[in-house]
Design a protein around this motif. Structure first.
Motif, PDB file in Angstrom:
ATOM      1  N   GLU A   1      -5.575  32.685 -41.851  1.00  0.00           N
ATOM      2  CA  GLU A   1      -6.859  32.242 -42.015  1.00  0.00           C
ATOM      3  C   GLU A   1      -7.381  31.162 -41.431  1.00  0.00           C
ATOM      4  O   GLU A   1      -8.404  30.883 -40.867  1.00  0.00           O
ATOM      5  CB  GLU A   1      -7.008  31.730 -43.495  1.00  0.00           C
ATOM      6  N   ASN A   2      -6.291  30.057 -41.103  1.00  0.00           N
ATOM      7  CA  ASN A   2      -6.636  28.882 -40.503  1.00  0.00           C
ATOM      8  C   ASN A   2      -6.381  28.965 -38.928  1.00  0.00           C
ATOM      9  O   ASN A   2      -7.133  28.182 -38.195  1.00  0.00           O
ATOM     10  CB  ASN A   2      -5.496  27.594 -40.887  1.00  0.00           C
ATOM     11  N   GLU A   3      -5.861  29.851 -38.614  1.00  0.00           N
ATOM     12  CA  GLU A   3      -5.625  30.404 -36.997  1.00  0.00           C
ATOM     13  C   GLU A   3      -7.057  30.784 -36.797  1.00  0.00           C
ATOM     14  O   GLU A   3      -7.725  30.556 -35.502  1.00  0.00           O
ATOM     15  CB  GLU A   3      -4.622  31.432 -36.669  1.00  0.00           C
ATOM     16  N   ASP A   4      -7.547  31.764 -37.683  1.00  0.00           N
ATOM     17  CA  ASP A   4      -8.951  32.409 -37.024  1.00  0.00           C
ATOM     18  C   ASP A   4     -10.058  31.382 -37.297  1.00  0.00           C
ATOM     19  O   ASP A   4     -10.999  31.174 -36.447  1.00  0.00           O
ATOM     20  CB  ASP A   4      -9.139  33.611 -38.163  1.00  0.00           C
ATOM     21  N   PHE A   5      -9.975  30.475 -38.162  1.00  0.00           N
ATOM     22  CA  PHE A   5     -10.931  29.255 -38.593  1.00  0.00           C
ATOM     23  C   PHE A   5     -11.018  28.407 -37.187  1.00  0.00           C
ATOM     24  O   PHE A   5     -11.742  27.984 -36.673  1.00  0.00           O
ATOM     25  CB  PHE A   5     -10.411  28.668 -39.659  1.00  0.00           C
ATOM     26  N   LEU A   6      -9.582  28.094 -36.908  1.00  0.00           N
ATOM     27  CA  LEU A   6      -9.356  27.060 -35.650  1.00  0.00           C
ATOM     28  C   LEU A   6     -10.401  27.682 -34.370  1.00  0.00           C
ATOM     29  O   LEU A   6     -10.553  26.878 -33.649  1.00  0.00           O
ATOM     30  CB  LEU A   6      -8.157  26.666 -35.556  1.00  0.00           C
ATOM     31  N   ASP A   7     -10.226  29.012 -34.070  1.00  0.00           N
ATOM     32  CA  ASP A   7     -10.597  29.578 -33.031  1.00  0.00           C
ATOM     33  C   ASP A   7     -12.087  29.364 -32.676  1.00  0.00           C
ATOM     34  O   ASP A   7     -12.657  29.409 -31.718  1.00  0.00           O
ATOM     35  CB  ASP A   7     -10.312  31.280 -33.052  1.00  0.00           C
ATOM     36  N   THR A   8     -12.908  29.385 -33.946  1.00  0.00           N
ATOM     37  CA  THR A   8     -14.300  29.176 -33.894  1.00  0.00           C
ATOM     38  C   THR A   8     -14.909  27.639 -34.175  1.00  0.00           C
ATOM     39  O   THR A   8     -16.189  27.494 -34.420  1.00  0.00           O
ATOM     40  CB  THR A   8     -14.882  30.275 -34.722  1.00  0.00           C
ATOM     41  N   PHE A   9     -13.783  26.741 -34.863  1.00  0.00           N
ATOM     42  CA  PHE A   9     -14.187  25.882 -35.570  1.00  0.00           C
ATOM     43  C   PHE A   9     -14.724  24.519 -34.228  1.00  0.00           C
ATOM     44  O   PHE A   9     -14.037  24.425 -33.389  1.00  0.00           O
ATOM     45  CB  PHE A   9     -13.231  25.286 -36.328  1.00  0.00           C
ATOM     46  N   ASP A  10     -15.944  24.046 -34.651  1.00  0.00           N
ATOM     47  CA  ASP A  10     -16.414  22.865 -33.739  1.00  0.00           C
ATOM     48  C   ASP A  10     -16.395  21.528 -34.628  1.00  0.00           C
ATOM     49  O   ASP A  10     -16.999  20.605 -33.779  1.00  0.00           O
ATOM     50  CB  ASP A  10     -17.746  23.348 -33.273  1.00  0.00           C
ATOM     51  N   GLY A  11     -15.873  21.392 -35.626  1.00  0.00           N
ATOM     52  CA  GLY A  11     -15.702  20.242 -36.144  1.00  0.00           C
ATOM     53  C   GLY A  11     -14.754  19.234 -35.842  1.00  0.00           C
ATOM     54  O   GLY A  11     -13.996  19.230 -34.811  1.00  0.00           O
ATOM     55  N   THR A  12     -14.476  18.133 -36.607  1.00  0.00           N
ATOM     56  CA  THR A  12     -13.819  17.033 -36.123  1.00  0.00           C
ATOM     57  C   THR A  12     -12.027  17.667 -36.760  1.00  0.00           C
ATOM     58  O   THR A  12     -11.821  18.529 -37.297  1.00  0.00           O
ATOM     59  CB  THR A  12     -14.003  16.042 -36.968  1.00  0.00           C
ATOM     60  N   THR A  13     -11.206  16.922 -35.964  1.00  0.00           N
ATOM     61  CA  THR A  13      -9.658  16.996 -36.168  1.00  0.00           C
ATOM     62  C   THR A  13      -9.539  16.655 -37.988  1.00  0.00           C
ATOM     63  O   THR A  13      -8.896  17.303 -38.473  1.00  0.00           O
ATOM     64  CB  THR A  13      -8.871  16.295 -35.235  1.00  0.00           C
ATOM     65  N   LYS A  14     -10.156  15.538 -38.285  1.00  0.00           N
ATOM     66  CA  LYS A  14     -10.014  15.209 -39.641  1.00  0.00           C
ATOM     67  C   LYS A  14     -10.331  16.359 -40.449  1.00  0.00           C
ATOM     68  O   LYS A  14      -9.675  16.673 -41.533  1.00  0.00           O
ATOM     69  CB  LYS A  14     -10.726  13.990 -39.898  1.00  0.00           C
ATOM     70  N   GLN A  15     -11.519  16.907 -40.293  1.00  0.00           N
ATOM     71  CA  GLN A  15     -11.946  18.286 -41.161  1.00  0.00           C
ATOM     72  C   GLN A  15     -10.701  19.292 -40.986  1.00  0.00           C
ATOM     73  O   GLN A  15     -10.607  19.695 -42.028  1.00  0.00           O
ATOM     74  CB  GLN A  15     -13.224  18.587 -40.579  1.00  0.00           C
ATOM     75  N   MET A  16     -10.366  19.439 -39.923  1.00  0.00           N
ATOM     76  CA  MET A  16      -9.282  20.664 -39.706  1.00  0.00           C
ATOM     77  C   MET A  16      -8.340  20.356 -40.453  1.00  0.00           C
ATOM     78  O   MET A  16      -7.549  21.265 -41.204  1.00  0.00           O
ATOM     79  CB  MET A  16      -9.265  20.817 -38.326  1.00  0.00           C
ATOM     80  N   LEU A  17      -7.623  19.136 -40.233  1.00  0.00           N
ATOM     81  CA  LEU A  17      -6.468  18.843 -40.969  1.00  0.00           C
ATOM     82  C   LEU A  17      -6.679  18.828 -42.479  1.00  0.00           C
ATOM     83  O   LEU A  17      -5.615  19.324 -43.404  1.00  0.00           O
ATOM     84  CB  LEU A  17      -5.832  17.510 -40.515  1.00  0.00           C
ATOM     85  N   THR A  18      -7.749  18.261 -43.048  1.00  0.00           N
ATOM     86  CA  THR A  18      -8.127  18.471 -44.393  1.00  0.00           C
ATOM     87  C   THR A  18      -8.061  19.965 -44.961  1.00  0.00           C
ATOM     88  O   THR A  18      -7.446  20.072 -45.845  1.00  0.00           O
ATOM     89  CB  THR A  18      -9.443  17.752 -44.752  1.00  0.00           C
ATOM     90  N   ARG A  19      -8.608  20.698 -44.227  1.00  0.00           N
ATOM     91  CA  ARG A  19      -8.783  22.067 -44.385  1.00  0.00           C
ATOM     92  C   ARG A  19      -7.449  22.830 -44.577  1.00  0.00           C
ATOM     93  O   ARG A  19      -7.023  23.299 -45.589  1.00  0.00           O
ATOM     94  CB  ARG A  19      -9.688  22.963 -43.700  1.00  0.00           C
ATOM     95  N   LEU A  20      -6.506  22.605 -43.423  1.00  0.00           N
ATOM     96  CA  LEU A  20      -5.383  22.892 -43.464  1.00  0.00           C
ATOM     97  C   LEU A  20      -4.463  22.616 -44.701  1.00  0.00           C
ATOM     98  O   LEU A  20      -3.841  23.373 -45.259  1.00  0.00           O
ATOM     99  CB  LEU A  20      -4.640  22.522 -42.251  1.00  0.00           C
ATOM    100  N   LEU A  21      -4.426  21.326 -44.835  1.00  0.00           N
ATOM    101  CA  LEU A  21      -3.452  21.022 -45.883  1.00  0.00           C
ATOM    102  C   LEU A  21      -4.085  21.261 -47.395  1.00  0.00           C
ATOM    103  O   LEU A  21      -3.095  21.706 -48.277  1.00  0.00           O
ATOM    104  CB  LEU A  21      -3.433  19.105 -45.998  1.00  0.00           C
ATOM    105  N   ARG A  22      -5.203  21.620 -47.642  1.00  0.00           N
ATOM    106  CA  ARG A  22      -5.649  22.071 -48.937  1.00  0.00           C
ATOM    107  C   ARG A  22      -5.316  23.548 -49.005  1.00  0.00           C
ATOM    108  O   ARG A  22      -4.962  23.690 -49.961  1.00  0.00           O
ATOM    109  CB  ARG A  22      -7.300  21.776 -48.748  1.00  0.00           C
TER     110      ARG A  22
END
Length: 208
Positions: free
Chosen positions: A77-98
């Motif tokens: 899920e996170n690999e697919d999300f990262l491929d299209t995500f345009d937000g910040t690294t903080k947002q991505m790390l928060t999503r991944l950890l959650r």
């Protein structure tokens, strides 16, 4: 036979592997790997034991399928999300950890980890698969996130970039603590997660 009947049978056959895996993970969670029995799994799935062998050649093959189902969803899920995500690294790390914590809080994922720790010597192929699907895949995902952050000027290059496993390590401790020391009291989810997230962001972000 009516066409609708054929369609129902086909759909039933297509759904059967998932039903077997669901019954299997329940069995493994309750009894562990060694004590798990295919006849009980079959009964709980509403099929014959012979039917299991149409899809999985052994108990270990079924367990490997359960590992794939319950332990790789978060990474995929996170690999697919990262491929299209345009937000910040903080947002991505928060999503991944959650998503990692949500998975650890789910009983089946903890049960798989417990089996790996306590019975891994019985199923070395499963341990190798688990490592490839969780540790290696998760490390690769973290490297992608951190490299993206460095390229965007959001992440400070430091030792964590080369050792991204440390980002997930507190989550592993959370799972292990609640598995091994639950009688002493589980760690409080929200407070522990917030502390972990703060630790990660302060350690990698150039401007928190």
């Amino acid at each position: 036979m009516k066409e609708t009947d054929k369609t129902k049978i086909r759909r039933r056959k297509e759904a059967r592997p998932a039903e077997i895996i669901a019954a299997g993970i329940t069995e493994f969670s309750k009894y562990g790997y060694a004590r798990a029995r295919l006849d009980r799994i079959a009964r709980n799935a509403g099929i014959s034991k012979a039917t299991i062998y149409l899809y999985y050649e052994s108990k270990e093959a079924l367990f490997l399928a359960a590992v794939e189902t319950y332990m790789t969803a978060t990474m995929a899920e996170n690999e697919d999300f990262l491929d299209t995500f345009d937000g910040t690294t903080k947002q991505m790390l928060t999503r991944l950890l959650r998503s990692v914590y949500d998975r650890f809080a789910e009983g089946h994922a903890q049960s798989v980890m417990r089996i790996m720790i306590t019975e891994g010597d019985r199923i070395p192929d499963a341990v190798s698969t688990y490592h490839a699907m969780t540790i290696q895949r998760g490390t690769s995902l973290l490297r992608r996130i951190l490299k993206r952050g460095v390229d965007r000027g959001e992440v400070s290059p430091n030792a964590i970039i080369d050792n991204p496993q440390v980002i997930i390590a507190p989550a592993m401790f959370f799972a292990l603590h609640n598995m091994m020391f639950s009688k002493a009291g589980d760690l409080e989810f929200d407070g522990y997660f917030d502390a972990h997230l703060a630790l990660v962001l302060n350690g990698v972000m150039s401007d928190v």
